[in-house]
Design an enzyme around this catalytic site. Structure first.
Site, PDB file in Angstrom:
ATOM      1  N   LYS A  32      91.661  96.657  61.893  1.00 28.03           N
ATOM      2  CA  LYS A  32      92.076  95.508  61.240  1.00 28.03           C
ATOM      3  C   LYS A  32      93.154  94.943  61.940  1.00 28.03           C
ATOM      4  O   LYS A  32      93.363  93.530  62.102  1.00 28.03           O
ATOM      5  CB  LYS A  32      92.756  95.942  59.890  1.00 28.03           C
ATOM      6  CG  LYS A  32      93.727  97.201  59.836  1.00 28.03           C
ATOM      7  CD  LYS A  32      93.078  98.209  59.413  1.00 28.03           C
ATOM      8  CE  LYS A  32      93.910  99.341  59.961  1.00 28.03           C
ATOM      9  NZ  LYS A  32      94.031 100.810  59.134  1.00 28.03           N
TER      10      LYS A  32
ATOM     11  N   GLU B   1      84.259  94.957  57.024  1.00 25.97           N
ATOM     12  CA  GLU B   1      84.393  95.256  55.803  1.00 25.97           C
ATOM     13  C   GLU B   1      85.466  96.443  55.387  1.00 25.97           C
ATOM     14  O   GLU B   1      86.149  96.689  54.699  1.00 25.97           O
ATOM     15  CB  GLU B   1      83.067  96.026  54.997  1.00 25.97           C
ATOM     16  CG  GLU B   1      83.164  96.337  53.632  1.00 25.97           C
ATOM     17  CD  GLU B   1      83.495  95.366  52.504  1.00 25.97           C
ATOM     18  OE1 GLU B   1      82.769  94.606  52.142  1.00 25.97           O
ATOM     19  OE2 GLU B   1      84.767  95.417  52.083  1.00 25.97           O
TER      20      GLU B   1
ATOM     21  N   ILE C 110      86.741 100.285  49.636  1.00 28.40           N
ATOM     22  CA  ILE C 110      86.558  99.483  48.639  1.00 28.40           C
ATOM     23  C   ILE C 110      85.783  98.140  49.114  1.00 28.40           C
ATOM     24  O   ILE C 110      86.054  97.755  50.153  1.00 28.40           O
ATOM     25  CB  ILE C 110      87.736  98.912  47.828  1.00 28.40           C
ATOM     26  CG1 ILE C 110      88.582  99.977  47.378  1.00 28.40           C
ATOM     27  CG2 ILE C 110      87.375  97.884  46.673  1.00 28.40           C
ATOM     28  CD1 ILE C 110      90.223  99.377  46.991  1.00 28.40           C
TER      29      ILE C 110
ATOM     30  N   GLU D 297      98.228 105.661  59.997  1.00 26.93           N
ATOM     31  CA  GLU D 297      98.077 105.159  61.451  1.00 26.93           C
ATOM     32  C   GLU D 297      98.442 106.126  62.427  1.00 26.93           C
ATOM     33  O   GLU D 297      99.543 106.955  62.196  1.00 26.93           O
ATOM     34  CB  GLU D 297      98.728 103.574  61.608  1.00 26.93           C
ATOM     35  CG  GLU D 297      98.198 102.614  60.810  1.00 26.93           C
ATOM     36  CD  GLU D 297      96.459 102.459  60.902  1.00 26.93           C
ATOM     37  OE1 GLU D 297      96.134 102.310  62.105  1.00 26.93           O
ATOM     38  OE2 GLU D 297      95.744 102.729  59.721  1.00 26.93           O
TER      39      GLU D 297
ATOM     40  N   ASP E 257     100.615  96.978  58.829  1.00 30.96           N
ATOM     41  CA  ASP E 257      99.220  97.031  58.481  1.00 30.96           C
ATOM     42  C   ASP E 257      98.741  96.337  57.152  1.00 30.96           C
ATOM     43  O   ASP E 257      97.823  95.725  57.393  1.00 30.96           O
ATOM     44  CB  ASP E 257      98.900  98.664  58.207  1.00 30.96           C
ATOM     45  CG  ASP E 257      97.650  99.043  57.768  1.00 30.96           C
ATOM     46  OD1 ASP E 257      96.619  99.064  58.440  1.00 30.96           O
ATOM     47  OD2 ASP E 257      97.275  99.462  56.456  1.00 30.96           O
TER      48      ASP E 257
ATOM     49  N   LYS F 270      95.894  93.202  57.051  1.00 34.67           N
ATOM     50  CA  LYS F 270      94.774  93.148  55.781  1.00 34.67           C
ATOM     51  C   LYS F 270      95.022  91.971  54.938  1.00 34.67           C
ATOM     52  O   LYS F 270      94.019  91.406  54.200  1.00 34.67           O
ATOM     53  CB  LYS F 270      95.261  94.410  55.021  1.00 34.67           C
ATOM     54  CG  LYS F 270      94.702  95.751  55.684  1.00 34.67           C
ATOM     55  CD  LYS F 270      94.978  97.040  55.213  1.00 34.67           C
ATOM     56  CE  LYS F 270      94.637  98.234  55.744  1.00 34.67           C
ATOM     57  NZ  LYS F 270      95.100  99.606  55.290  1.00 34.67           N
TER      58      LYS F 270
ATOM     59  N   GLY G  57      91.103 107.088  54.861  1.00 34.73           N
ATOM     60  CA  GLY G  57      90.467 108.374  54.912  1.00 34.73           C
ATOM     61  C   GLY G  57      89.157 108.271  55.629  1.00 34.73           C
ATOM     62  O   GLY G  57      88.366 107.300  55.489  1.00 34.73           O
TER      63      GLY G  57
HETATM   64  N1  HSE Z   1      97.082 103.676  57.398  1.00 33.73           N
HETATM   65  C1  HSE Z   1      95.993 102.933  56.441  1.00 33.73           C
HETATM   66  C2  HSE Z   1      96.402 103.107  55.093  1.00 33.73           C
HETATM   67  C3  HSE Z   1      94.653 103.364  57.080  1.00 33.73           C
HETATM   68  O1  HSE Z   1      97.360 104.046  55.002  1.00 33.73           O
HETATM   69  O2  HSE Z   1      95.919 102.381  54.214  1.00 33.73           O
HETATM   70  C4  HSE Z   1      93.624 102.460  56.319  1.00 33.73           C
HETATM   71  O3  HSE Z   1      93.569 101.244  56.931  1.00 33.73           O
END
Ligand code: HSE
Length: 378
Positions: free
Chosen positions: A90, A114, A121, A175, A186, A190, A287
């Site tokens: 991402k 995705e 999801i 991460e 992060d 997203k 995961g």
């Molecule tokens: N480090 C991210 C999280 C992993 O904890 O959501 C999934 O993108």
């Protein structure tokens, strides 16, 4: 379909497991790129990316390496060589989406992502499906499993921040460098990816204001509890009159908000659109196998036929049209005197309704590295 897998860590190993288990003769993982020759344990493994990227027999690349480089260069090279790409990266995709889409469109390839938002999801797919009929006006959600795990455990059991983070890392949610999780970067990637998919309005992720949970303390969660609110790290984006507003921010949600009930490492994302109205999707956002599930879904979508279109031009992000009340904990409350509506404690105040742009000028003046802010949901 012959697949080249770049990276065999948390997500890549999950992809291998799912593809092996499916025993579907229409697709197979032909080669796997590992980081160093020392990591080669099977005949199909190599540490030389050109063996995969220049193999004319491989028609799809799955990129699960993470990080910006060399992931971006390999994905570009794959597209230029006419190979379709599925990525779970991402951070890289949010930053280079324009360049990658252009290369994919030019070379008649598919480019799927995705797993880049919402983990397992089927969020990106649902946004694409909603857009076939509706305009989408907003997206928001809990988009990071690590920080949801930390906040849920701190709220429920009083667990310390560090212990909850260590558990999230051990479970493979965090991460490699958890800075991206706890500082909100992060979720910023997203949010940018969700906004570009939902509205067809790509933005530079660096333009999206971001506040994380690094400085959260038990007293902040206690304030929430006393006021029937639950703290969550929320990514949101809205599209109004052709302009895009977006932000990543801890929010004290009302107890009655459905998102407030989404605990553990779960993600929950919501879109609001014309005829469907609000629709929400909850599930594993991180995961190995859930994220790999999203990757393999993309592979099946490519197998069944879908090509990438040219990217839309990027739009600016503006937070100047939206106001909210903010919870501010600071060692320097005087710096916020002009915008204080209520003092909740010696070092905690509630602001008047204010734009985030205006609040940021006060945050800068306060110069407080332990400052914690959160939006108070209306
Ligand atoms: N480090 C991210 C999280 C992993 O904890 O959501 C999934 O993108």
């Amino acid at each position: 379909m012959k697949i080249g897998l770049l990276g065999c860590g948390v997500v890549g190993s999950g992809v291998l497991k799912i593809v092996d288990g499916m025993q579907d003769s229409s697709f197979a993982i032909a080669k796997i790129l590992v980081r160093t020759p020392a990591k080669i344990t099977e005949a199909c493994m190599t540490a030389d990316p050109d063996e995969i990227l220049n193999d004319a027999g491989i028609n799809v690349i799955v990129e699960c390496m993470g990080g910006l480089e060399p992931a971006r260069t390999y994905v570009l090279q794959a597209l230029q060589n006419g190979k379709s790409v599925v990525t779970s990266n991402k951070k890289m995709f949010a930053l280079y989406e324009q360049e990658l889409r252009t290369a994919a469109a030019e070379h008649g390839c598919a480019l799927r992502y995705e797993a880049c938002a919402g983990g397992g999801i089927p969020w990106i797919h649902e946004l694409e499906r909603i857009r076939r009929i509706d305009g989408i006006s907003s997206v928001r959600g809990i988009m990071n499993g690590t920080t949801n795990y930390i906040l849920s455990n701190m709220t429920a059991s009083g667990m310390q921040f560090e212990q909850a983070l260590a558990e999230a890392q051990a479970k493979g949610y965090a991460e490699a460098d958890p800075t991206d999780d706890i500082d909100g970067y992060d979720v910023r990637s997203k949010t940018a990816i969700s906004a570009m998919t939902a509205f067809g309005m790509p933005a530079d992720p660096g333009d999206i204001p971001v506040f994380g949970i690094r400085t959260v303390q038990a007293q902040d969660l206690a304030w929430g509890k006393a006021h029937n609110r639950i703290l969550k790290l929320i990514g949101r984006a809205e599209h109004t009159n052709g302009s895009l507003s977006a932000c990543v921010m801890p929010v004290f949600l009302k107890n009655t908000d459905i998102l407030a009930a989404v605990g553990s490492n779960l993600n929950a994302v919501e879109a609001v659109s014309d005829t469907l109205g609000p629709s929400m999707y909850i599930g594993q956002g991180a995961g190995s196998l859930p994220t790999a599930h999203a990757v393999v879904q993309d592979l099946l979508t490519i197998r069944d036929g879908c090509l990438c279109k040219e990217p839309e031009a990027r739009v600016p992000v503006s937070e100047s049209g939206r106001t909210a009340q903010y919870y501010v904990r600071t060692v320097n409350p005087h710096a916020f005197a002009d915008i204080t509506a209520e003092k909740a404690d010696t070092n905690i105040l509630l602001s008047r309704e204010i734009t985030l742009t205006e609040l940021c000028t006060y945050i800068e003046k306060a110069s407080d590295s332990s400052l914690f802010i959160a939006e108070v949901e209306k």
